[in-house]
Enzyme design. Structure first.
Site, PDB file in Angstrom:
ATOM      1  N   SER A  15       0.572  -1.246  -0.008  1.00 56.39           N
ATOM      2  CA  SER A  15       0.003   0.209  -0.102  1.00 56.39           C
ATOM      3  C   SER A  15       0.966   1.081  -0.082  1.00 56.39           C
ATOM      4  CB  SER A  15      -0.827  -0.145   1.245  1.00 56.39           C
ATOM      5  OG  SER A  15      -1.629  -1.215   1.261  1.00 56.39           O
ATOM      6  N   GLY A  16       1.956   1.186   0.768  1.00 52.67           N
ATOM      7  CA  GLY A  16       2.667   2.566   0.930  1.00 52.67           C
ATOM      8  C   GLY A  16       3.650   2.801  -0.208  1.00 52.67           C
ATOM      9  N   CYS A  43      -1.299  -5.867   3.039  1.00 49.63           N
ATOM     10  CA  CYS A  43      -2.778  -5.637   3.147  1.00 49.63           C
ATOM     11  C   CYS A  43      -3.725  -6.371   2.191  1.00 49.63           C
ATOM     12  CB  CYS A  43      -3.032  -4.035   3.070  1.00 49.63           C
ATOM     13  SG  CYS A  43      -4.798  -3.380   3.162  1.00 49.63           S
ATOM     14  N   CYS A  48      -5.407  -7.357   5.641  1.00 53.83           N
ATOM     15  CA  CYS A  48      -6.601  -6.610   5.840  1.00 53.83           C
ATOM     16  C   CYS A  48      -7.793  -7.147   4.967  1.00 53.83           C
ATOM     17  CB  CYS A  48      -6.472  -5.244   5.768  1.00 53.83           C
ATOM     18  SG  CYS A  48      -5.088  -4.558   6.355  1.00 53.83           S
ATOM     19  N   LYS A  51      -8.578 -10.661   5.267  1.00 58.81           N
ATOM     20  CA  LYS A  51      -8.994 -10.878   6.807  1.00 58.81           C
ATOM     21  C   LYS A  51     -10.529 -10.469   6.898  1.00 58.81           C
ATOM     22  CE  LYS A  51      -8.726  -7.711   9.186  1.00 58.81           C
ATOM     23  NZ  LYS A  51      -7.786  -7.156  10.237  1.00 58.81           N
ATOM     24  N   ALA A 115      14.341  -6.833  -5.504  1.00 59.95           N
ATOM     25  CA  ALA A 115      15.462  -5.815  -5.697  1.00 59.95           C
ATOM     26  C   ALA A 115      16.230  -5.451  -4.190  1.00 59.95           C
ATOM     27  CB  ALA A 115      14.659  -4.586  -5.948  1.00 59.95           C
ATOM     28  N   GLY A 176      -1.668 -12.626  21.653  1.00 58.19           N
ATOM     29  CA  GLY A 176      -3.040 -11.976  22.164  1.00 58.19           C
ATOM     30  C   GLY A 176      -3.047 -10.645  21.677  1.00 58.19           C
ATOM     31  N   TYR A 178      -3.452  -8.096  17.847  1.00 59.24           N
ATOM     32  CA  TYR A 178      -4.570  -7.831  16.921  1.00 59.24           C
ATOM     33  C   TYR A 178      -5.120  -9.289  16.040  1.00 59.24           C
ATOM     34  CZ  TYR A 178      -4.143  -2.643  16.345  1.00 59.24           C
ATOM     35  OH  TYR A 178      -3.972  -1.291  16.274  1.00 59.24           O
ATOM     36  N   GLU A 182      -8.356 -11.657  16.215  1.00 53.95           N
ATOM     37  CA  GLU A 182      -9.130 -11.464  15.170  1.00 53.95           C
ATOM     38  C   GLU A 182      -9.458 -12.972  14.640  1.00 53.95           C
ATOM     39  OE1 GLU A 182      -7.354  -8.603  12.386  1.00 53.95           O
ATOM     40  OE2 GLU A 182      -8.326  -6.947  13.437  1.00 53.95           O
ATOM     41  N   ARG A 205      -2.990  -6.231  24.980  1.00 50.92           N
ATOM     42  CA  ARG A 205      -2.273  -5.311  25.882  1.00 50.92           C
ATOM     43  C   ARG A 205      -2.073  -4.028  25.066  1.00 50.92           C
ATOM     44  NH1 ARG A 205       3.214  -4.685  26.327  1.00 50.92           N
ATOM     45  NH2 ARG A 205       3.838  -6.151  24.785  1.00 50.92           N
ATOM     46  N   ASP A 303       5.612  -0.520   7.213  1.00 51.22           N
ATOM     47  CA  ASP A 303       5.924  -1.694   8.335  1.00 51.22           C
ATOM     48  C   ASP A 303       7.659  -2.029   8.559  1.00 51.22           C
ATOM     49  OD1 ASP A 303       3.127  -1.681   8.706  1.00 51.22           O
ATOM     50  OD2 ASP A 303       3.067  -3.781   8.316  1.00 51.22           O
ATOM     51  N   HIS A 435     -31.178   8.953  17.195  1.00 51.65           N
ATOM     52  CA  HIS A 435     -32.052   7.859  17.644  1.00 51.65           C
ATOM     53  C   HIS A 435     -32.683   6.849  16.943  1.00 51.65           C
ATOM     54  CE1 HIS A 435     -33.842   6.454  21.377  1.00 51.65           C
ATOM     55  NE2 HIS A 435     -34.967   6.555  20.912  1.00 51.65           N
ATOM     56  N   GLU A 440     -25.315   7.221  19.854  1.00 50.10           N
ATOM     57  CA  GLU A 440     -25.930   8.091  20.476  1.00 50.10           C
ATOM     58  C   GLU A 440     -25.443   8.448  22.003  1.00 50.10           C
ATOM     59  OE1 GLU A 440     -30.294   8.193  21.601  1.00 50.10           O
ATOM     60  OE2 GLU A 440     -30.198   6.228  20.596  1.00 50.10           O
TER      61      GLU A 440
HETATM   62  P1  NDP Z   1       1.223  -7.796  18.098  1.00 51.22           P
HETATM   63  O1  NDP Z   1       2.404  -7.171  18.455  1.00 51.22           O
HETATM   64  O2  NDP Z   1      -0.316  -7.141  18.155  1.00 51.22           O
HETATM   65  O3  NDP Z   1       0.758  -8.969  19.267  1.00 51.22           O
HETATM   66  C1  NDP Z   1       1.726  -9.860  19.196  1.00 51.22           C
HETATM   67  C2  NDP Z   1       1.083 -10.991  20.470  1.00 51.22           C
HETATM   68  O4  NDP Z   1       2.020 -12.152  20.465  1.00 51.22           O
HETATM   69  C3  NDP Z   1       1.140 -10.286  21.721  1.00 51.22           C
HETATM   70  O5  NDP Z   1       0.191 -10.847  22.402  1.00 51.22           O
HETATM   71  C4  NDP Z   1       2.468 -10.882  22.485  1.00 51.22           C
HETATM   72  O6  NDP Z   1       2.354 -10.795  23.828  1.00 51.22           O
HETATM   73  C5  NDP Z   1       2.701 -12.327  21.753  1.00 51.22           C
HETATM   74  N1  NDP Z   1       4.005 -12.765  21.870  1.00 51.22           N
HETATM   75  C6  NDP Z   1       4.994 -12.150  21.178  1.00 51.22           C
HETATM   76  N2  NDP Z   1       6.104 -12.918  21.341  1.00 51.22           N
HETATM   77  C7  NDP Z   1       5.520 -14.100  21.974  1.00 51.22           C
HETATM   78  C8  NDP Z   1       6.311 -15.371  22.482  1.00 51.22           C
HETATM   79  N3  NDP Z   1       7.596 -15.657  22.161  1.00 51.22           N
HETATM   80  N4  NDP Z   1       5.534 -16.145  23.034  1.00 51.22           N
HETATM   81  C9  NDP Z   1       3.948 -15.832  23.323  1.00 51.22           C
HETATM   82  N5  NDP Z   1       3.559 -14.884  22.971  1.00 51.22           N
HETATM   83  C10 NDP Z   1       4.323 -14.003  22.178  1.00 51.22           C
HETATM   84  O7  NDP Z   1       1.373  -8.530  16.527  1.00 51.22           O
HETATM   85  P2  NDP Z   1       0.360  -9.181  15.829  1.00 51.22           P
HETATM   86  O8  NDP Z   1       0.875 -10.127  14.934  1.00 51.22           O
HETATM   87  O9  NDP Z   1      -0.940  -9.436  16.267  1.00 51.22           O
HETATM   88  O10 NDP Z   1       0.134  -7.867  14.712  1.00 51.22           O
HETATM   89  C11 NDP Z   1       1.004  -7.209  14.203  1.00 51.22           C
HETATM   90  C12 NDP Z   1       0.614  -5.688  13.691  1.00 51.22           C
HETATM   91  O11 NDP Z   1      -0.098  -5.650  12.747  1.00 51.22           O
HETATM   92  C13 NDP Z   1       0.086  -5.078  14.862  1.00 51.22           C
HETATM   93  O12 NDP Z   1       0.605  -4.588  15.947  1.00 51.22           O
HETATM   94  C14 NDP Z   1      -1.086  -4.176  14.196  1.00 51.22           C
HETATM   95  O13 NDP Z   1      -0.177  -2.885  13.918  1.00 51.22           O
HETATM   96  C15 NDP Z   1      -0.875  -4.756  12.789  1.00 51.22           C
HETATM   97  N6  NDP Z   1      -2.569  -5.361  12.514  1.00 51.22           N
HETATM   98  C16 NDP Z   1      -3.648  -4.232  12.334  1.00 51.22           C
HETATM   99  C17 NDP Z   1      -4.685  -4.844  12.367  1.00 51.22           C
HETATM  100  C18 NDP Z   1      -6.143  -3.851  12.320  1.00 51.22           C
HETATM  101  O14 NDP Z   1      -5.811  -2.790  12.357  1.00 51.22           O
HETATM  102  N7  NDP Z   1      -7.270  -4.410  12.663  1.00 51.22           N
HETATM  103  C19 NDP Z   1      -5.034  -6.254  12.147  1.00 51.22           C
HETATM  104  C20 NDP Z   1      -3.923  -7.006  12.110  1.00 51.22           C
HETATM  105  C21 NDP Z   1      -2.789  -6.432  12.344  1.00 51.22           C
HETATM  106  P3  NDP Z   1       2.572  -9.631  24.748  1.00 51.22           P
HETATM  107  O15 NDP Z   1       1.526  -8.779  24.807  1.00 51.22           O
HETATM  108  O16 NDP Z   1       2.854 -10.325  26.087  1.00 51.22           O
HETATM  109  O17 NDP Z   1       4.017  -9.135  24.132  1.00 51.22           O
END
Ligand code: NDP
Length: 452
Positions: A15-16, A43, A48, A51, A115, A176, A178, A182, A205, A303, A435, A440
């Site tokens: 995209s970028g 994306c 995106c 997904k 490249a 845990g 995005y 999702e 988090r 990214d 409403h 609202e």
């Molecule tokens: P995130 O950084 O959001 O989440 C990574 C997760 O993996 C965290 O819960 C992290 O835990 C966990 N984790 C990392 N390393 C380990 C490990 N060794 N063992 C166990 N758990 C681990 O990354 P994502 O891959 O989900 O997404 C990447 C990015 O893509 C996002 O930051 C977002 O910007 C973008 N994105 C946006 C979307 C949207 O706009 N709807 C949809 C999908 C992606 P902890 O929290 O403890 O660090």
């Protein structure tokens, strides 16, 4: 007449990169772009877009149940992945075609090749050709990173999920953030038995605690087996699937294991270190406010710079780059108050500071309403919605807005305009309610539920 083959050479057709190439070409610049895989990047091809199509597909289960409550004579329906997979990929092919056409129409020269950077003004194309460019833009994106555990190679990532021949019956999702959250919801909605391991005490988090707690509670309500404080220690191939040993020693077998444990910048083997471009500890390209690296002719966006990993942000970084370099109008990228949505079920939309972050910064008032939305409540579903505003006590400015519920992504886009403009709580309240809607509540919350 320039001494270079190109005024701009873009590495990466996501995209970028595509946006920057097109807009630069529109200024009269001679632009080349190289993409080693498919035009459209994460994306369009494996993020995106597919997904969101799968999110739509996964929501029909609830929709069928609701339809019956609203007087329609419909059965449960069954989901057939093969019937979605084919049109889904046809749609991605169509979008890729549009990206190519846009580049061609902008007279950007496309190189379907990997490249690498060969010097401050040189790019080497797979096959051996070296081209010169006055400016190089690195827009190579990122890739999922696998955890360093025995058997990690047996797992899949979000890259693979759209390509599966068959949907698994039982999957473990590790992470845990995005992507993990999702996909836990998508697959659960499609009828897959989903277990999600998250090592911390609550998913998502960094987002508002109350909002992520509601998302998590509702995910469990809808059937995701979410295990907080859990992690996979090792994977082993066994008859009938993949055996996962948890850090607690517990052993379980799943058809598939998906890692969504973060993403890393695509800088390996890109020639950046050799060209003298500084990289950060995670391999990201280090850039200034104008997306310029320490080598003045080389810029990077999206990214690969690991600033904010969102498509619209990469596009804006690309536009600011063109504004700065090709239009003589130095433009910093504005990374403040970026609205975003997490397409979980329920969806979450957010802009600005969480209650916790705002409270750590200054005294705040918290306005929040949790309720059952009319549509699903009538159908007897236990879904809950949250509308929440964090307000500065000193200035009355709305510092954060958090929405959990159907169409939260659509709502936060609009609320984001007001928050970006610096609207006060009183200005929200001066806006007449629409409403009956869920949103609202954003203009009718009279008393704070908490102050700090
Ligand atoms: P995130 O950084 O959001 O989440 C990574 C997760 O993996 C965290 O819960 C992290 O835990 C966990 N984790 C990392 N390393 C380990 C490990 N060794 N063992 C166990 N758990 C681990 O990354 P994502 O891959 O989900 O997404 C990447 C990015 O893509 C996002 O930051 C977002 O910007 C973008 N994105 C946006 C979307 C949207 O706009 N709807 C949809 C999908 C992606 P902890 O929290 O403890 O660090």
């Amino acid at each position: 007449m320039s001494d270079f083959d190109y005024d701009l050479f873009v590495i990466g057709g996501g995209s970028g990169g595509v946006r920057a190439a097109r807009v630069a070409a529109a200024t009269g610049a001679k632009v080349g772009l190289a993409e080693e895989f498919r035009m459209g990047g994460t994306c369009v091809i494996r993020g995106c877009v597919p997904k969101k199509l799968m999110v739509f597909a996964s929501e029909f289960n609830d929709a069928f149940a609701d339809a019956r409550a609203y007087g329609w004579d419909v059965g449960d329906g069954t989901f057939n992945w093969a019937d979605l997979r084919k049109p889904l990929h046809a749609e991605l092919d169509r979008l890729e075609g549009i990206y190519r056409r846009l580049l061609n129409n902008s007279e950007v020269t496309i190189h379907d090749a990997r490249a690498t950077v060969a010097g401050p003004h040189e790019v080497a194309l797979a096959g051996g050709t070296v081209v010169s460019a006055k400016h190089i833009l690195v827009a190579t994106g990122g890739h999922p990173s696998l955890p360093d555990i025995p058997g990690a190679e047996l797992g899949i990532t979000s890259n693979d999920i759209f390509l599966l021949d068959e949907m698994p019956k039982k999957i473990l999702i590790k992470g845990g953030g995005y992507i993990a959250s999702e996909f836990a919801c998508i697959l659960n909605g499609l009828g897959v038995e989903v277990t999600q391991f998250y090592r911390g005490d609550q998913i998502l988090r960094g987002f508002d605690d109350e909002a992520r707690a509601l998302v998590s509670e509702q995910m469990v309500e809808k059937g995701v087996d979410l295990r907080l404080g859990s992690n996979a220690a090792s994977l082993k191939k066994v008859d009938g699937g993949i055996e996962v040993t948890g850090v607690d020693g517990k052993i379980e077998v799943f058809d598939q294991v998906m890692f969504a444990t973060g993403r890393r910048p695509n800088t390996d083997g890109l020639g950046l270190e050799a060209a003298g471009v500084a990289l950060g500890r995670g391999g990201e390209v280090v850039v200034d406010d104008y997306s310029q690296t320490n080598i003045p002719s080389i810029y990077a966006i999206g990214d690969v710079t690991d600033r904010v990993q969102l498509t619209p942000v990469a596009i804006r970084e690309g536009m600011a780059f063109v504004e700065t370099v090709f239009k003589g109008n130095p433009t910093k990228v504005d990374h403040e108050l970026i609205p975003s949505a997490i397409f979980t079920q329920p969806e979450m939309g957010t802009v600005g500071l969480s209650e916790e972050a705002a409270g750590a910064q200054e005294p705040v008032e918290v306005y929040a309403a949790t309720f059952k939305p009319m549509q699903s409540s009538f159908a007897g579903r236990p879904d809950k919605v949250l509308m929440k505003l964090i307000v500065s006590k000193a200035t009355r400015v709305v510092l954060g807005c958090h929405i959990v519920g159907p169409h939260a992504g659509e709502m936060i886009q609009l609320a984001g305009i007001a928050v970006k403009m610096g609207a006060t709580k009183e200005q929200f309240d001066q806006t007449c309610a629409v409403h009956p809607t869920m949103s609202e509540e954003l203009v009718t919350m009279k008393e704070p539920v908490r102050t700090t």
